[in-house]
Motif scaffolding. Structure first.
Motif, PDB file in Angstrom:
ATOM      1  N   PRO A 108       0.833  -1.218   0.000  1.00 17.37           N
ATOM      2  CA  PRO A 108       0.000   0.000   0.000  1.00 17.37           C
ATOM      3  C   PRO A 108       0.864   1.264   0.000  1.00 17.37           C
ATOM      4  CG  PRO A 108       0.081  -0.908   2.212  1.00 17.37           C
ATOM      5  CD  PRO A 108       0.843  -1.867   1.330  1.00 17.37           C
ATOM      6  N   PHE A 109       1.457   1.555  -1.163  1.00 18.86           N
ATOM      7  CA  PHE A 109       2.344   2.709  -1.252  1.00 18.86           C
ATOM      8  C   PHE A 109       1.590   4.029  -1.090  1.00 18.86           C
ATOM      9  CE2 PHE A 109       5.166  -0.272  -3.639  1.00 18.86           C
ATOM     10  CZ  PHE A 109       6.276  -0.131  -2.826  1.00 18.86           C
ATOM     11  N   ARG A 110       0.364   4.069  -1.579  1.00 18.87           N
ATOM     12  CA  ARG A 110      -0.390   5.320  -1.560  1.00 18.87           C
ATOM     13  C   ARG A 110      -0.826   5.701  -0.142  1.00 18.87           C
ATOM     14  NH1 ARG A 110       0.181   8.827  -5.672  1.00 18.87           N
ATOM     15  NH2 ARG A 110       0.075   7.771  -7.677  1.00 18.87           N
ATOM     16  N   VAL A 111      -0.758   7.006   0.122  1.00 14.46           N
ATOM     17  CA  VAL A 111      -1.286   7.567   1.364  1.00 14.46           C
ATOM     18  C   VAL A 111      -2.487   8.410   0.939  1.00 14.46           C
ATOM     19  CG1 VAL A 111      -0.787   8.914   3.429  1.00 14.46           C
ATOM     20  CG2 VAL A 111       1.047   7.628   2.304  1.00 14.46           C
ATOM     21  N   ASN A 112      -3.648   7.791   0.966  1.00 14.40           N
ATOM     22  CA  ASN A 112      -4.833   8.378   0.345  1.00 14.40           C
ATOM     23  C   ASN A 112      -5.661   9.217   1.315  1.00 14.40           C
ATOM     24  OD1 ASN A 112      -4.698   7.349  -2.397  1.00 14.40           O
ATOM     25  ND2 ASN A 112      -5.068   5.323  -1.513  1.00 14.40           N
ATOM     26  N   PHE A 113      -5.971  10.428   0.852  1.00 18.92           N
ATOM     27  CA  PHE A 113      -6.873  11.320   1.568  1.00 18.92           C
ATOM     28  C   PHE A 113      -8.076  11.614   0.670  1.00 18.92           C
ATOM     29  CE2 PHE A 113      -2.821  11.972   3.560  1.00 18.92           C
ATOM     30  CZ  PHE A 113      -3.106  12.213   4.891  1.00 18.92           C
ATOM     31  N   ARG A 114      -9.149  12.058   1.282  1.00 15.81           N
ATOM     32  CA  ARG A 114     -10.371  12.349   0.535  1.00 15.81           C
ATOM     33  C   ARG A 114     -10.151  13.501  -0.448  1.00 15.81           C
ATOM     34  NH1 ARG A 114     -15.256  13.614   4.267  1.00 15.81           N
ATOM     35  NH2 ARG A 114     -14.658  11.519   4.968  1.00 15.81           N
ATOM     36  N   CYS A 115     -10.723  13.354  -1.619  1.00 16.77           N
ATOM     37  CA  CYS A 115     -10.647  14.420  -2.617  1.00 16.77           C
ATOM     38  C   CYS A 115     -11.364  15.659  -2.079  1.00 16.77           C
ATOM     39  CB  CYS A 115     -11.308  13.962  -3.915  1.00 16.77           C
ATOM     40  SG  CYS A 115     -11.243  15.193  -5.240  1.00 16.77           S
ATOM     41  N   PRO A 116     -10.742  16.845  -2.152  1.00 15.94           N
ATOM     42  CA  PRO A 116     -11.380  18.065  -1.653  1.00 15.94           C
ATOM     43  C   PRO A 116     -12.732  18.319  -2.316  1.00 15.94           C
ATOM     44  CG  PRO A 116      -9.063  18.452  -2.100  1.00 15.94           C
ATOM     45  CD  PRO A 116      -9.382  17.092  -2.647  1.00 15.94           C
ATOM     46  N   GLU A 117     -13.670  18.820  -1.540  1.00  8.25           N
ATOM     47  CA  GLU A 117     -15.027  19.052  -2.028  1.00  8.25           C
ATOM     48  C   GLU A 117     -15.042  19.985  -3.232  1.00  8.25           C
ATOM     49  OE1 GLU A 117     -19.069  18.408  -2.152  1.00  8.25           O
ATOM     50  OE2 GLU A 117     -17.535  17.419  -0.920  1.00  8.25           O
ATOM     51  N   GLU A 118     -14.154  20.963  -3.238  1.00 10.28           N
ATOM     52  CA  GLU A 118     -14.112  21.909  -4.355  1.00 10.28           C
ATOM     53  C   GLU A 118     -13.772  21.208  -5.665  1.00 10.28           C
ATOM     54  OE1 GLU A 118     -11.677  25.938  -5.737  1.00 10.28           O
ATOM     55  OE2 GLU A 118     -11.690  25.327  -3.630  1.00 10.28           O
ATOM     56  N   ILE A 119     -12.853  20.246  -5.611  1.00 10.45           N
ATOM     57  CA  ILE A 119     -12.484  19.496  -6.815  1.00 10.45           C
ATOM     58  C   ILE A 119     -13.650  18.638  -7.282  1.00 10.45           C
ATOM     59  CG2 ILE A 119     -10.931  17.753  -7.752  1.00 10.45           C
ATOM     60  CD1 ILE A 119      -9.587  20.391  -7.250  1.00 10.45           C
ATOM     61  N   VAL A 120     -14.341  18.015  -6.334  1.00  7.28           N
ATOM     62  CA  VAL A 120     -15.500  17.184  -6.680  1.00  7.28           C
ATOM     63  C   VAL A 120     -16.558  18.027  -7.380  1.00  7.28           C
ATOM     64  CG1 VAL A 120     -17.382  15.778  -5.760  1.00  7.28           C
ATOM     65  CG2 VAL A 120     -15.089  15.574  -4.787  1.00  7.28           C
ATOM     66  N   LYS A 121     -16.823  19.219  -6.851  1.00 10.35           N
ATOM     67  CA  LYS A 121     -17.830  20.097  -7.451  1.00 10.35           C
ATOM     68  C   LYS A 121     -17.416  20.546  -8.844  1.00 10.35           C
ATOM     69  CE  LYS A 121     -19.755  21.890  -3.123  1.00 10.35           C
ATOM     70  NZ  LYS A 121     -19.948  23.097  -2.273  1.00 10.35           N
TER      71      LYS A 121
END
Length: 236
Positions: free
Chosen positions: A203-216
């Motif tokens: 699991p190389f990736r350190v994943n965080f939630r995509c920012p709401e602004e990007i989703v919008k």
């Protein structure tokens, strides 16, 4: 003022004075650590500083707030303004609080997630992310702001020691990825089987939630494309 009121005022004053002194002591400790680190960086050769910069850039690429990271299983990026909308770049440039944290924790943080802990355990596959968030939440805001400043100061010193402005390519990891891609293509053209990947489970990736602004933004773009497609006359 009554004796009780005076006593309460003195206690309140003592509390804030004690908290202030404690915060200043913590800042001075961090300043002392930074001083030692700057002395060490000043002793590095240009090549060693470039290698450090390269390593830091590669590590920062593991941190992701990709558009695919949507849902409650992904935790928001809490370390800096904007919910990580520019988190990876800020980390690479040493402007994020996370840059200070990674240096403070050292390689053990990555060694644990990438090697020691079970890769298929949902409670440990996000070890780096969860440890970082926990540490940030336990750090007073004023101290976190101070640590962020120190991280920028350190990165500036590394850049100067590595002569980044004149020799940027020496610390650019892109060329290594390009070399790897060329080698894969060469093997394919020569009829040689591709190199066997043996670390796909890590699991190389350190994943965080995509920012709401990007989703919008993505949702708005998708809706706009649909509108244009519907408005276009059918082909004859």
């Amino acid at each position: 003022m009554s004796d009780a009121a005076k006593s309460s005022a003195y206690l309140t004053s003592d509390f804030f004075r004690s908290a202030h002194f404690k915060m200043e002591a913590l800042k001075q400790k961090e300043d002392s650590i930074l001083h030692t680190r700057l002395e060490y960086i000043g002793q590095l050769s240009r090549r060693e500083a470039q290698n450090y910069k390269l390593m830091h850039s590669l590590l920062s690429s593991a941190f992701s707030t990709s558009f695919s990271n949507i849902g409650d299983e992904y935790k928001p990026w809490p370390f800096d303004f904007g919910d990580g909308i520019d988190g990876q770049r800020e980390l690479r440039k040493g402007k994020s609080w996370l840059a200070w944290y990674i240096l403070a924790e050292g390689p053990d943080l990555f060694w644990q997630q990438w090697w020691m802990l079970p890769h298929d355990n949902p409670h440990t596959k996000n070890h780096i992310r969860d440890r970082a968030i926990e540490a940030f939440q336990e750090t007073p805001g004023k101290l976190a702001d101070h640590q962020r400043i120190l991280a920028r100061t350190l990165q500036k010193a590394v850049n100067e020691q590595a002569s980044i402005e004149s020799e940027w390519e020496e610390s650019n990891p892109v060329r290594y990825f390009a070399t790897y891609a060329k080698e894969r293509l060469r093997r394919k053209d020569a009829g040689i089987p591709p190199t066997r990947e043996i670390l796909g489970h890590v699991p190389f990736r350190v994943n965080f939630r995509c920012p709401e602004e990007i989703v919008k933004r993505h949702e708005a773009l998708f809706a706009e494309r649909n509108t244009i497609r519907v408005a276009q006359p059918p082909r004859q």
